[in-house]
Design a protein around this motif. Structure first.
Motif, mmCIF file in Angstrom:
data_model
loop_
_atom_site.group_PDB
_atom_site.id
_atom_site.type_symbol
_atom_site.label_atom_id
_atom_site.label_comp_id
_atom_site.label_asym_id
_atom_site.label_seq_id
_atom_site.Cartn_x
_atom_site.Cartn_y
_atom_site.Cartn_z
ATOM 1 N N ASP A 310 36.153 58.631 -42.351
ATOM 2 C CA ASP A 310 35.926 59.741 -41.285
ATOM 3 C C ASP A 310 36.098 60.986 -42.196
ATOM 4 O O ASP A 310 37.147 61.194 -42.807
ATOM 5 C CB ASP A 310 37.033 59.520 -40.082
ATOM 6 C CG ASP A 310 36.274 58.566 -38.994
ATOM 7 O OD1 ASP A 310 35.243 58.077 -39.243
ATOM 8 O OD2 ASP A 310 37.387 57.949 -38.429
ATOM 9 N N GLY A 311 35.424 61.997 -41.469
ATOM 10 C CA GLY A 311 35.530 63.314 -42.246
ATOM 11 C C GLY A 311 36.917 64.004 -42.062
ATOM 12 O O GLY A 311 37.248 64.710 -42.697
ATOM 13 N N GLU A 312 37.536 63.550 -41.176
ATOM 14 C CA GLU A 312 38.724 64.292 -40.742
ATOM 15 C C GLU A 312 40.049 63.713 -41.290
ATOM 16 O O GLU A 312 41.284 63.934 -41.154
ATOM 17 C CB GLU A 312 39.143 64.565 -39.199
ATOM 18 C CG GLU A 312 38.897 63.047 -38.523
ATOM 19 C CD GLU A 312 39.052 63.378 -36.875
ATOM 20 O OE1 GLU A 312 39.815 63.898 -36.576
ATOM 21 O OE2 GLU A 312 37.992 62.912 -36.155
ATOM 22 N N ALA A 313 39.737 62.547 -41.817
ATOM 23 C CA ALA A 313 40.919 61.505 -42.458
ATOM 24 C C ALA A 313 41.639 62.299 -43.558
ATOM 25 O O ALA A 313 41.040 62.879 -44.463
ATOM 26 C CB ALA A 313 40.397 60.327 -42.905
ATOM 27 N N ASP A 314 42.934 62.254 -43.632
ATOM 28 C CA ASP A 314 43.884 62.978 -44.511
ATOM 29 C C ASP A 314 44.314 61.774 -45.718
ATOM 30 O O ASP A 314 44.214 62.310 -46.648
ATOM 31 C CB ASP A 314 45.005 63.493 -44.016
ATOM 32 C CG ASP A 314 44.647 64.751 -43.212
ATOM 33 O OD1 ASP A 314 43.569 65.355 -43.830
ATOM 34 O OD2 ASP A 314 45.123 65.105 -42.155
ATOM 35 N N ASP A 315 44.750 60.649 -44.976
ATOM 36 C CA ASP A 315 45.371 59.602 -46.001
ATOM 37 C C ASP A 315 44.326 58.699 -46.650
ATOM 38 O O ASP A 315 43.959 57.675 -46.178
ATOM 39 C CB ASP A 315 46.367 58.690 -45.097
ATOM 40 C CG ASP A 315 47.251 57.800 -46.102
ATOM 41 O OD1 ASP A 315 47.074 57.907 -47.475
ATOM 42 O OD2 ASP A 315 48.013 57.164 -45.643
ATOM 43 N N LEU A 316 43.834 59.419 -47.756
ATOM 44 C CA LEU A 316 42.401 58.632 -48.314
ATOM 45 C C LEU A 316 43.265 57.540 -49.192
ATOM 46 O O LEU A 316 42.420 56.416 -49.131
ATOM 47 C CB LEU A 316 41.887 59.656 -49.291
ATOM 48 C CG LEU A 316 41.207 60.662 -48.389
ATOM 49 C CD1 LEU A 316 40.563 61.763 -49.488
ATOM 50 C CD2 LEU A 316 40.094 60.388 -47.515
ATOM 51 N N ALA A 317 44.247 57.644 -49.796
ATOM 52 C CA ALA A 317 44.668 56.504 -50.607
ATOM 53 C C ALA A 317 44.713 55.229 -49.672
ATOM 54 O O ALA A 317 44.366 54.119 -50.395
ATOM 55 C CB ALA A 317 46.049 56.774 -51.050
ATOM 56 N N ALA A 318 45.413 55.417 -48.512
ATOM 57 C CA ALA A 318 45.527 54.073 -47.674
ATOM 58 C C ALA A 318 44.063 53.129 -47.295
ATOM 59 O O ALA A 318 43.731 52.260 -47.462
ATOM 60 C CB ALA A 318 46.065 54.209 -46.487
ATOM 61 N N LEU A 319 43.193 54.288 -47.372
ATOM 62 C CA LEU A 319 41.582 53.782 -46.908
ATOM 63 C C LEU A 319 41.105 53.104 -48.167
ATOM 64 O O LEU A 319 40.486 52.116 -48.102
ATOM 65 C CB LEU A 319 40.866 54.728 -46.419
ATOM 66 C CG LEU A 319 41.117 55.594 -44.901
ATOM 67 C CD1 LEU A 319 40.309 57.011 -44.801
ATOM 68 C CD2 LEU A 319 41.254 54.694 -43.884
#
Length: 323
Positions: A310-319
């Protein structure tokens, strides 16, 4: 008089809203203060570069491709044309059939990032544009690769495509991030998506990258069509291909805004919709869900790993870890 001068000073100190909006359009997609946070996220991806890769740089990582290396892997039957210097004489004597020693090469991880900066990516309704999220994903992956002594290269899909040569180290990662996060204002006259153009782009990747490299495509894949499946399958046969799809919240669920005119940046078409009607919003959501499912099926048939972000996601590492 002094009070009046103070009021005038405060008014002049306040930026004009129009000027601020113009400045933000031409500002980098990632603020300098956010880069350190993305680097910290990258440190959590300790397992990411462990996947086996292969390129033309010697290094510390075992390749899944067999060749002339130092670590013995297995023996196989001799085939005409094989180098007799690799003959496994013990196995040959024991079995009575000619065998060859196969070694596993040590290679240095190479990651090539493709960052889509086309018209459909220059859209966003929650916190950031899709292209800004693509730049953030590229930043995390670049930092993670550099942290494991990997080689990093990139291709920026834009009005004029740009390829950044593969390089080592943190400075290479920072240079890549600077290019991926360059200002990305809306295109005044975006050209409709041309499937042949993207076919040429995929063919260029196939021709230029070393076998076994990790190829990460960061895009909304609005351009993806049936005609691209064969090329993606060819890429997946030679590389470790990962498709990271950026999706905006308004694409998933259109907000109720009343009558509004929508411009399809991929096709150039315009259409008026009454978003106040629940049936209209429901139909749009169903159509987009079907669109996402079709894209996911195309990537799956081509053998490409797929992750939606998602464009608003902040925790990219977890994804990225679970992707």
């Amino acid at each position: 008089m002094l009070a009046r001068l103070k009021r005038l000073a405060r008014l002049r100190a306040q930026p004009d809203p129009g000027i601020s909006a113009l400045a933000s359009v031409h500002a980098p997609l990632i603020a300098a203060t956010d880069i350190a946070g993305l680097a910290a996220q990258a440190s959590l991806l300790a397992a990411l570069p462990v996947r086996e890769v292969h390129d033309h740089h010697a290094g510390d990582w075992a390749s899944r491709w067999l060749g002339r290396g130092l670590d013995f892997e297995e023996s196989r039957l001799y085939s005409p044309g094989d180098d007799i210097r690799d003959m496994d004489w013990r196995t040959t004597a024991r079995t009575g059939r000619a065998h060859l020693k196969i070694y596993r090469e040590e290679r240095q991880p190479i990651m090539h990032l493709v960052v889509d900066r086309s018209a459909t990516m220059r859209f966003g309704t929650r916190r950031r544009l899709k292209v800004a999220q693509a730049a953030r994903v590229a930043a995390v992956l670049a930092f993670a690769t550099a942290g494991h002594n990997g080689v990093i290269g990139a291709t920026l899909w834009d009005a004029q495509d740009e390829t950044l040569p593969a390089r080592h180290g943190r400075l290479a990662a920072l240079g890549l991030i600077e290019q991926a996060a360059a200002p990305c204002p809306p295109l005044s006259d975006p050209s409709p998506t041309d499937p042949l153009h993207h076919a040429d782009r995929l063919a260029a990747l196939d021709a230029s990258l070393p076998r076994g490299a990790r190829l990460v495509l960061i895009s909304d894949f609005a351009w993806l069509a049936d005609a691209h499946e064969m090329q993606l399958a060819r890429l997946a046969a030679r590389f470790d291909v990962w498709a990271i799809q950026i999706v905006d919240a308004a694409e998933r669920a259109l907000p109720a805004m009343g009558p509004a005119c929508f411009h399809d940046m991929a096709s150039g078409q315009q259409v008026w919709l009454d978003t106040a009607q629940t049936a209209v919003r429901g139909a749009i959501r169903t159509a987009f869900d079907r669109h996402l499912a079709t894209q996911a099926a195309r990537l799956a048939r081509a053998g490409v790993r797929h992750l939606q972000v998602d464009g608003e996601a902040d925790d990219l590492a977890a994804l990225l870890i679970h992707g």
